[in-house]
Design an enzyme around this catalytic site. Structure first.
Site, mmCIF file in Angstrom:
data_model
loop_
_atom_site.group_PDB
_atom_site.id
_atom_site.type_symbol
_atom_site.label_atom_id
_atom_site.label_comp_id
_atom_site.label_asym_id
_atom_site.label_seq_id
_atom_site.Cartn_x
_atom_site.Cartn_y
_atom_site.Cartn_z
ATOM 1 N N ASP A 13 0.810 -1.220 0.000
ATOM 2 C CA ASP A 13 0.000 0.000 0.000
ATOM 3 C C ASP A 13 0.843 1.270 0.000
ATOM 4 O O ASP A 13 0.434 2.305 0.534
ATOM 5 C CB ASP A 13 -0.961 0.024 1.211
ATOM 6 C CG ASP A 13 -1.872 -1.192 1.223
ATOM 7 O OD1 ASP A 13 -2.222 -1.672 0.133
ATOM 8 O OD2 ASP A 13 -2.218 -1.651 2.331
ATOM 9 N N LYS A 16 1.723 2.169 -5.119
ATOM 10 C CA LYS A 16 2.241 1.623 -6.389
ATOM 11 C C LYS A 16 1.310 1.949 -7.563
ATOM 12 O O LYS A 16 1.765 2.356 -8.636
ATOM 13 C CB LYS A 16 2.424 0.094 -6.273
ATOM 14 C CG LYS A 16 3.442 -0.309 -5.214
ATOM 15 C CD LYS A 16 3.506 -1.802 -5.016
ATOM 16 C CE LYS A 16 2.292 -2.401 -4.344
ATOM 17 N NZ LYS A 16 2.085 -2.015 -2.936
ATOM 18 N N GLY A 40 -4.574 -4.185 -3.794
ATOM 19 C CA GLY A 40 -5.559 -3.144 -4.098
ATOM 20 C C GLY A 40 -4.769 -1.911 -4.487
ATOM 21 O O GLY A 40 -4.125 -1.297 -3.639
ATOM 22 N N HIS A 41 -4.723 -1.599 -5.764
ATOM 23 C CA HIS A 41 -3.911 -0.483 -6.256
ATOM 24 C C HIS A 41 -4.822 0.658 -6.679
ATOM 25 O O HIS A 41 -5.612 0.525 -7.609
ATOM 26 C CB HIS A 41 -3.024 -0.953 -7.429
ATOM 27 C CG HIS A 41 -1.993 -1.960 -7.017
ATOM 28 N ND1 HIS A 41 -1.057 -2.485 -7.867
ATOM 29 C CD2 HIS A 41 -1.728 -2.510 -5.789
ATOM 30 C CE1 HIS A 41 -0.284 -3.328 -7.195
ATOM 31 N NE2 HIS A 41 -0.674 -3.369 -5.939
HETATM 32 P P1 GDP Z 1 -0.802 0.383 -3.536
HETATM 33 O O1 GDP Z 1 -1.374 -0.911 -3.077
HETATM 34 O O2 GDP Z 1 0.676 0.455 -3.302
HETATM 35 O O3 GDP Z 1 -1.166 0.734 -4.943
HETATM 36 O O4 GDP Z 1 -1.433 1.499 -2.593
HETATM 37 P P2 GDP Z 1 -2.978 1.624 -2.171
HETATM 38 O O5 GDP Z 1 -3.746 2.106 -3.321
HETATM 39 O O6 GDP Z 1 -3.445 0.384 -1.500
HETATM 40 O O7 GDP Z 1 -2.880 2.672 -1.024
HETATM 41 C C1 GDP Z 1 -2.345 3.943 -1.215
HETATM 42 C C2 GDP Z 1 -3.414 4.972 -0.839
HETATM 43 O O8 GDP Z 1 -2.815 6.236 -0.720
HETATM 44 C C3 GDP Z 1 -4.484 5.129 -1.911
HETATM 45 O O9 GDP Z 1 -5.687 5.488 -1.298
HETATM 46 C C4 GDP Z 1 -3.944 6.268 -2.766
HETATM 47 O O10 GDP Z 1 -4.973 6.990 -3.430
HETATM 48 C C5 GDP Z 1 -3.309 7.126 -1.712
HETATM 49 N N1 GDP Z 1 -2.137 7.886 -2.149
HETATM 50 C C6 GDP Z 1 -1.160 7.557 -3.035
HETATM 51 N N2 GDP Z 1 -0.195 8.495 -3.055
HETATM 52 C C7 GDP Z 1 -0.563 9.432 -2.162
HETATM 53 C C8 GDP Z 1 0.044 10.642 -1.695
HETATM 54 O O11 GDP Z 1 1.123 11.032 -2.096
HETATM 55 N N3 GDP Z 1 -0.648 11.342 -0.741
HETATM 56 C C9 GDP Z 1 -1.837 10.937 -0.231
HETATM 57 N N4 GDP Z 1 -2.425 11.681 0.690
HETATM 58 N N5 GDP Z 1 -2.434 9.798 -0.653
HETATM 59 C C10 GDP Z 1 -1.791 9.051 -1.582
HETATM 60 P P1 IMO Z 2 -0.918 -4.157 -2.277
HETATM 61 O O1 IMO Z 2 -0.464 -4.701 -3.598
HETATM 62 C C1 IMO Z 2 -0.985 -4.608 2.044
HETATM 63 C C2 IMO Z 2 -1.064 -8.676 3.626
HETATM 64 C C3 IMO Z 2 -2.329 -9.098 4.354
HETATM 65 C C4 IMO Z 2 -1.756 -10.103 5.334
HETATM 66 C C5 IMO Z 2 -0.657 -10.784 4.521
HETATM 67 C C6 IMO Z 2 -1.091 -12.083 3.859
HETATM 68 O O2 IMO Z 2 -2.204 -3.447 -2.324
HETATM 69 O O3 IMO Z 2 0.169 -3.388 -1.611
HETATM 70 P P2 IMO Z 2 -2.669 -12.741 1.839
HETATM 71 O O4 IMO Z 2 -4.041 -12.286 1.455
HETATM 72 O O5 IMO Z 2 -1.634 -12.486 0.818
HETATM 73 O O6 IMO Z 2 -2.655 -14.155 2.331
HETATM 74 O O7 IMO Z 2 -2.297 -11.865 3.138
HETATM 75 O O8 IMO Z 2 -0.278 -9.853 3.515
HETATM 76 N N1 IMO Z 2 -1.287 -8.166 2.259
HETATM 77 C C7 IMO Z 2 -1.213 -6.876 1.931
HETATM 78 N N2 IMO Z 2 -1.023 -5.783 2.703
HETATM 79 N N3 IMO Z 2 -1.094 -4.481 0.718
HETATM 80 C C8 IMO Z 2 -1.254 -5.561 -0.068
HETATM 81 O O9 IMO Z 2 -1.223 -5.492 -1.417
HETATM 82 C C9 IMO Z 2 -1.363 -6.828 0.530
HETATM 83 N N4 IMO Z 2 -1.550 -8.084 0.076
HETATM 84 C C10 IMO Z 2 -1.490 -8.892 1.130
HETATM 85 O O10 IMO Z 2 -2.936 -8.012 4.992
HETATM 86 O O11 IMO Z 2 -1.137 -9.418 6.393
HETATM 87 MG MG MG Z 3 -2.900 -1.595 -1.819
#
Ligand code: GDP
Ligand code: IMO
Ligand code: MG
Length: 423
Positions: A13, A16, A40-41
């Site tokens: 998270d 990416k 979840g991207h």
């Molecule tokens: P990912 O899994 O690495 O793609 O990240 P996620 O989407 O799960 O979580 C990142 C969260 O932070 C999302 O809600 C994005 O919209 C938000 N986000 C990304 N970059 C920034 C930033 O620079 N500032 C803030 N405030 N939010 C961000």
């Molecule tokens: P992105 O790509 C954050 C964590 C789960 C749990 C562990 C194992 O959005 O960064 P799983 O479902 O793979 O068996 O869970 O890994 N986890 C993540 N945490 N971002 C993710 O993906 C994750 N994918 C799995 O919360 O601790």
């Molecule tokens: Mg994510």
């Protein structure tokens, strides 16, 4: 051209999805190489907020092909619903999405097994996203999995039924109650739709693209500290999330990888169970969660929050061979008066600057404290506009890690991305 790799360096998270979307105009192909719908991207642009789970984050740009590589595990129902959601906002990815034949399929029973395994673990549970990731990779390694290429063969249903039967026996053994019938039908319906998509020999597609000088970006899922080998085992995911995973997950040789782009939050988060040395349980932790809207993109669970951990970050940089750093969610620290960064761990009175074998509970982080910038950075668009305290924070991280920070992200929107002069 060589394949650039973008990876999360923490516990996932990091942002990416946002950065892959931002970088996509520079690439011809975006490829996912591991993980599955546990990811979840999130992408935000033109007042649209979109969360992708299986599909690479390049889909909102025309002329870019998106490959789901063989290292990914696919839940057909989730994939089809993602495609439909994208279509609803005007993006038809039928033409630009390719799926590797060697990618494994998550069956409805894999999800049930995930839940059953977690139930058995009780308070020691991993905190899985319950998407069936672990059980699907388990079957892959046990040589019992079902692959996308199998859906094209005549004995697909036979293979499917054999696996379902074996899973039912495992579920009974685990004393797990379930209702399967409707999900099996939904799953088979989704398979019928996938059969009409571009199913390819992913390794040939990507190697031809390399030979034809296409620019390719591999998009990591999860983060390095969730890697099956180098993460905080057993509180990890079931795939190699690190740069080495790109080779097995796409079918490319190590000498075909190019720049390794490492992305990290200006602080740290973790969702699910497992050790987290710099976790905060005070008002600062609560502020990070509120200001950063730190709730899971896949499960909605509140994310645990803490200060940036340079011991862990340096370890991830080493394991991945990171060549440039992107610092995300910098704006979340805008309202803070002071910021801390962990530079060492004190374990049983001894100081460690290298990641220990286990992140045990008795780690005491050693912190360096910074005066914060206390400025709204979300409107800035140039490095030169950044407040001096933030520039000092950046410089400190660069000096500690020996890697340049080339992007500073100051908001979730595609536009809120500041690139350095030497980008
Ligand atoms: P990912 O899994 O690495 O793609 O990240 P996620 O989407 O799960 O979580 C990142 C969260 O932070 C999302 O809600 C994005 O919209 C938000 N986000 C990304 N970059 C920034 C930033 O620079 N500032 C803030 N405030 N939010 C961000
Ligand atoms: P992105 O790509 C954050 C964590 C789960 C749990 C562990 C194992 O959005 O960064 P799983 O479902 O793979 O068996 O869970 O890994 N986890 C993540 N945490 N971002 C993710 O993906 C994750 N994918 C799995 O919360 O601790
Ligand atoms: Mg994510």
């Amino acid at each position: 051209m060589k394949v650039d790799v973008l990876l999360g360096l923490q516990w996932g998270d990091e942002g990416k999805g946002k950065i892959v979307d931002f970088l996509t105009p520079n690439y011809n192909v975006i490829a996912r190489f591991q993980g599955g719908p546990n990811a979840g991207h999130t992408l935000e642009f033109n007042n649209i907020k979109h969360v992708l789970h299986t599909i690479p984050s390049g889909i909102f740009h025309d002329n870019t092909e998106n490959l789901i590589g063989n290292g990914v595990v696919i839940d057909p129902i989730i994939l089809i619903s993602e495609i439909e959601k994208a279509k609803a906002i005007g993006t038809d990815i039928f033409k630009t999405l390719l799926i590797s034949k060697k990618a494994h399929l998550i069956l409805p029973t894999h999800r049930l097994l995930d839940a059953a395994n977690e139930n058995k673990l009780g308070k020691n549970k991993i905190g899985s996203t319950l998407k069936g990731i672990g059980p699907c990779y388990t079957d892959k390694v046990a040589r019992k999995g079902l692959r996308v290429g199998d859906i094209l063969s005549n004995d697909f249903i036979k293979k499917f039924n054999i696996i379902i039967k074996s899973h039912k026996q495992q579920l009974d053994f685990l004393e797990f109650e379930y209702d399967l019938e409707s999900s099996i039908q939904d799953w088979l319906n989704a398979i019928d739709k996938i059969r009409m998509m571009k199913i390819v020999d992913g390794e040939w597609f990507i190697n031809h693209a390399i030979t034809n000088n296409k620019k390719i970006l591999a998009e990591g899922a999860q983060g390095s500290l969730l890697d099956i080998d180098y993460g905080s085992y057993p509180f990890v995911t079931s795939s190699n999330t690190i740069s080495a995973g790109v080779c097995t997950g796409l079918g490319i040789a190590p000498n075909k990888t190019g720049n390794i782009l490492g992305i990290f939050k200006a602080y740290c988060t973790r969702v699910g169970s497992g050790p987290f040395p710099t976790e905060l349980f005070d008002a600062d932790g609560e502020n990070l969660r509120t200001e950063g809207n730190e709730f899971g993109s896949t499960t909605g669970r509140p994310r645990r929050c803490g200060w940036l951990d340079l011991v862990a970050l340096k370890y991830s940089i080493m394991i991945n061979g990171v060549s440039e750093l992107y610092m995300m969610k910098t704006d979340v620290l805008d309202s803070f008066q002071k910021i801390k960064v962990a530079t060492a761990y004190i374990i049983d009175g001894k100081r460690h600057t290298e990641m220990p074998y286990e992140l045990s509970q008795n780690i005491e982080p050693e912190y360096v404290e910074f005066k914060a910038w206390n400025t709204d950075t979300s409107k800035f668009s140039k490095f030169s506009e950044l407040p001096v305290e933030l520039l000092q924070y950046i410089k400190f991280i660069e000096e500690e890690t020996g890697v340049p920070i080339k992007i500073v992200s100051v908001g979730p929107n595609r536009n809120q991305t500041i690139i350095s002069d030497n980008f």
